[in-house]
Design a protein around this motif. Structure first.
Motif, PDB file in Angstrom:
ATOM      1  N   SER A   8       5.341  15.110  20.567  1.00  0.00           N
ATOM      2  CA  SER A   8       6.387  14.130  20.784  1.00  0.00           C
ATOM      3  C   SER A   8       6.715  13.439  19.469  1.00  0.00           C
ATOM      4  N   ASP A   9       7.938  12.955  19.365  1.00  0.00           N
ATOM      5  CA  ASP A   9       8.372  12.249  18.171  1.00  0.00           C
ATOM      6  C   ASP A   9       7.844  10.822  18.198  1.00  0.00           C
ATOM      7  N   VAL A  10       7.390  10.373  17.066  1.00  0.00           N
ATOM      8  CA  VAL A  10       6.902   9.009  16.930  1.00  0.00           C
ATOM      9  C   VAL A  10       7.817   8.296  15.953  1.00  0.00           C
ATOM     10  N   CYS A  11       8.200   7.098  16.314  1.00  0.00           N
ATOM     11  CA  CYS A  11       9.078   6.306  15.460  1.00  0.00           C
ATOM     12  C   CYS A  11       8.298   5.111  14.945  1.00  0.00           C
ATOM     13  N   SER A  12       8.349   4.920  13.660  1.00  0.00           N
ATOM     14  CA  SER A  12       7.744   3.730  13.073  1.00  0.00           C
ATOM     15  C   SER A  12       8.699   3.207  12.016  1.00  0.00           C
ATOM     16  N   SER A  13       8.475   1.991  11.597  1.00  0.00           N
ATOM     17  CA  SER A  13       9.359   1.408  10.595  1.00  0.00           C
ATOM     18  C   SER A  13       8.558   0.541   9.639  1.00  0.00           C
ATOM     19  N   ASP A  14       9.132   0.342   8.474  1.00  0.00           N
ATOM     20  CA  ASP A  14       8.604  -0.576   7.479  1.00  0.00           C
ATOM     21  C   ASP A  14       9.701  -1.578   7.178  1.00  0.00           C
ATOM     22  N   LEU A  15       9.314  -2.763   6.774  1.00  0.00           N
ATOM     23  CA  LEU A  15      10.272  -3.802   6.451  1.00  0.00           C
ATOM     24  C   LEU A  15      10.123  -4.184   4.986  1.00  0.00           C
ATOM     25  N   ALA A  16      11.232  -4.175   4.278  1.00  0.00           N
ATOM     26  CA  ALA A  16      11.256  -4.658   2.896  1.00  0.00           C
ATOM     27  C   ALA A  16      11.946  -6.017   2.900  1.00  0.00           C
ATOM     28  N   ARG A  17      11.380  -6.951   2.183  1.00  0.00           N
ATOM     29  CA  ARG A  17      11.925  -8.312   2.173  1.00  0.00           C
ATOM     30  C   ARG A  17      13.160  -8.461   1.286  1.00  0.00           C
ATOM     31  N   ASP A  18      13.339  -7.531   0.349  1.00  0.00           N
ATOM     32  CA  ASP A  18      14.483  -7.612  -0.553  1.00  0.00           C
ATOM     33  C   ASP A  18      14.791  -6.214  -1.094  1.00  0.00           C
ATOM     34  N   GLY A  19      15.846  -6.123  -1.880  1.00  0.00           N
ATOM     35  CA  GLY A  19      16.283  -4.832  -2.389  1.00  0.00           C
ATOM     36  C   GLY A  19      15.283  -4.176  -3.322  1.00  0.00           C
ATOM     37  N   GLN A  20      14.591  -4.950  -4.131  1.00  0.00           N
ATOM     38  CA  GLN A  20      13.597  -4.361  -5.038  1.00  0.00           C
ATOM     39  C   GLN A  20      12.439  -3.770  -4.252  1.00  0.00           C
ATOM     40  N   GLU A  21      11.995  -4.467  -3.225  1.00  0.00           N
ATOM     41  CA  GLU A  21      10.915  -3.927  -2.397  1.00  0.00           C
ATOM     42  C   GLU A  21      11.381  -2.659  -1.675  1.00  0.00           C
ATOM     43  N   ALA A  22      12.645  -2.623  -1.268  1.00  0.00           N
ATOM     44  CA  ALA A  22      13.180  -1.419  -0.628  1.00  0.00           C
ATOM     45  C   ALA A  22      13.110  -0.230  -1.577  1.00  0.00           C
ATOM     46  N   VAL A  23      13.470  -0.444  -2.839  1.00  0.00           N
ATOM     47  CA  VAL A  23      13.396   0.631  -3.836  1.00  0.00           C
ATOM     48  C   VAL A  23      11.947   1.054  -4.047  1.00  0.00           C
ATOM     49  N   THR A  24      11.057   0.096  -4.186  1.00  0.00           N
ATOM     50  CA  THR A  24       9.639   0.417  -4.387  1.00  0.00           C
ATOM     51  C   THR A  24       9.095   1.249  -3.233  1.00  0.00           C
ATOM     52  N   ARG A  25       9.377   0.845  -2.015  1.00  0.00           N
ATOM     53  CA  ARG A  25       8.900   1.593  -0.849  1.00  0.00           C
ATOM     54  C   ARG A  25       9.525   2.988  -0.797  1.00  0.00           C
ATOM     55  N   ALA A  26      10.821   3.060  -1.037  1.00  0.00           N
ATOM     56  CA  ALA A  26      11.522   4.345  -0.933  1.00  0.00           C
ATOM     57  C   ALA A  26      11.104   5.327  -2.016  1.00  0.00           C
ATOM     58  N   THR A  27      10.644   4.824  -3.151  1.00  0.00           N
ATOM     59  CA  THR A  27      10.251   5.716  -4.240  1.00  0.00           C
ATOM     60  C   THR A  27       8.756   6.034  -4.235  1.00  0.00           C
ATOM     61  N   THR A  28       7.998   5.370  -3.379  1.00  0.00           N
ATOM     62  CA  THR A  28       6.567   5.673  -3.294  1.00  0.00           C
ATOM     63  C   THR A  28       6.176   6.340  -1.984  1.00  0.00           C
ATOM     64  N   ASP A  29       6.971   6.147  -0.943  1.00  0.00           N
ATOM     65  CA  ASP A  29       6.697   6.748   0.365  1.00  0.00           C
ATOM     66  C   ASP A  29       7.887   7.609   0.775  1.00  0.00           C
ATOM     67  N   ALA A  30       7.654   8.524   1.687  1.00  0.00           N
ATOM     68  CA  ALA A  30       8.737   9.374   2.203  1.00  0.00           C
ATOM     69  C   ALA A  30       9.235   8.799   3.526  1.00  0.00           C
ATOM     70  N   TYR A  31      10.543   8.723   3.663  1.00  0.00           N
ATOM     71  CA  TYR A  31      11.163   8.211   4.883  1.00  0.00           C
ATOM     72  C   TYR A  31      12.169   9.224   5.402  1.00  0.00           C
ATOM     73  N   ASP A  32      12.325   9.256   6.714  1.00  0.00           N
ATOM     74  CA  ASP A  32      13.343  10.100   7.331  1.00  0.00           C
ATOM     75  C   ASP A  32      14.717   9.462   7.213  1.00  0.00           C
ATOM     76  N   LEU A  33      14.754   8.133   7.138  1.00  0.00           N
ATOM     77  CA  LEU A  33      16.002   7.380   7.103  1.00  0.00           C
ATOM     78  C   LEU A  33      15.725   6.006   6.525  1.00  0.00           C
ATOM     79  N   ILE A  34      16.677   5.522   5.745  1.00  0.00           N
ATOM     80  CA  ILE A  34      16.597   4.154   5.231  1.00  0.00           C
ATOM     81  C   ILE A  34      17.792   3.391   5.789  1.00  0.00           C
ATOM     82  N   VAL A  35      17.503   2.242   6.393  1.00  0.00           N
ATOM     83  CA  VAL A  35      18.542   1.344   6.882  1.00  0.00           C
ATOM     84  C   VAL A  35      18.415   0.074   6.056  1.00  0.00           C
ATOM     85  N   MET A  36      19.495  -0.332   5.418  1.00  0.00           N
ATOM     86  CA  MET A  36      19.422  -1.553   4.618  1.00  0.00           C
ATOM     87  C   MET A  36      20.704  -2.355   4.718  1.00  0.00           C
TER      88      MET A  36
END
Length: 125
Positions: free
Chosen positions: A1-29
């Motif tokens: 079964s598909d599992v959905c999880s999410s991460d929250l970035a508090r600002d744009g820099q944290e979003a970049v840090t997370r996106a460049t260190t972890d793999a995501y199926d989709l980024i919503v910002m």
């Protein structure tokens, strides 16, 4: 079964840090965030993907701004889809499904994605 999880970035820099260190199926910002706005964050993510030859992660921007210049600037930065708030759940679900289908077909074909504007069926609502 598909599992959905999410991460929250508090600002744009944290979003970049997370996106460049972890793999995501989709980024919503959000388009307007502290530290780095959504356009700048998207550009940084796209540069990192190109430099590291990582697959392109679909990016969906949600914003209260319905101004056409914001939409154009977001697309130019590499945003794949753009929705204005308040977001209708059916529209959001349809957009996410279209983005998933495009990402799946691109990853299956092992090809580089077409530049935005040449990718069919991605919504601009």
């Amino acid at each position: 079964s598909d599992v959905c999880s999410s991460d929250l970035a508090r600002d744009g820099q944290e979003a970049v840090t997370r996106a460049t260190t972890d793999a995501y199926d989709l980024i919503v910002m959000d388009l307007f965030m502290p530290e780095r706005d959504g356009r700048d964050a998207t550009r940084a993510i796209r540069v990192h993907e190109a430099q590291t030859q990582r697959p392109r992660t679909p990016i969906l921007v949600l914003t209260a701004s319905a101004q056409e210049e914001d939409r154009r600037a977001a697309r130019a930065a590499g945003v794949d889809a753009f929705l204005t708030k308040p977001v209708d759940f059916i529209t959001l679900a349809a957009t996410l499904e279209e983005m998933r289908a495009v990402a799946t077909s691109e990853n299956t074909a092992m090809s580089q994605p077409a530049p935005f504007g040449n990718t069919p069926n991605l919504p601009s609502r």
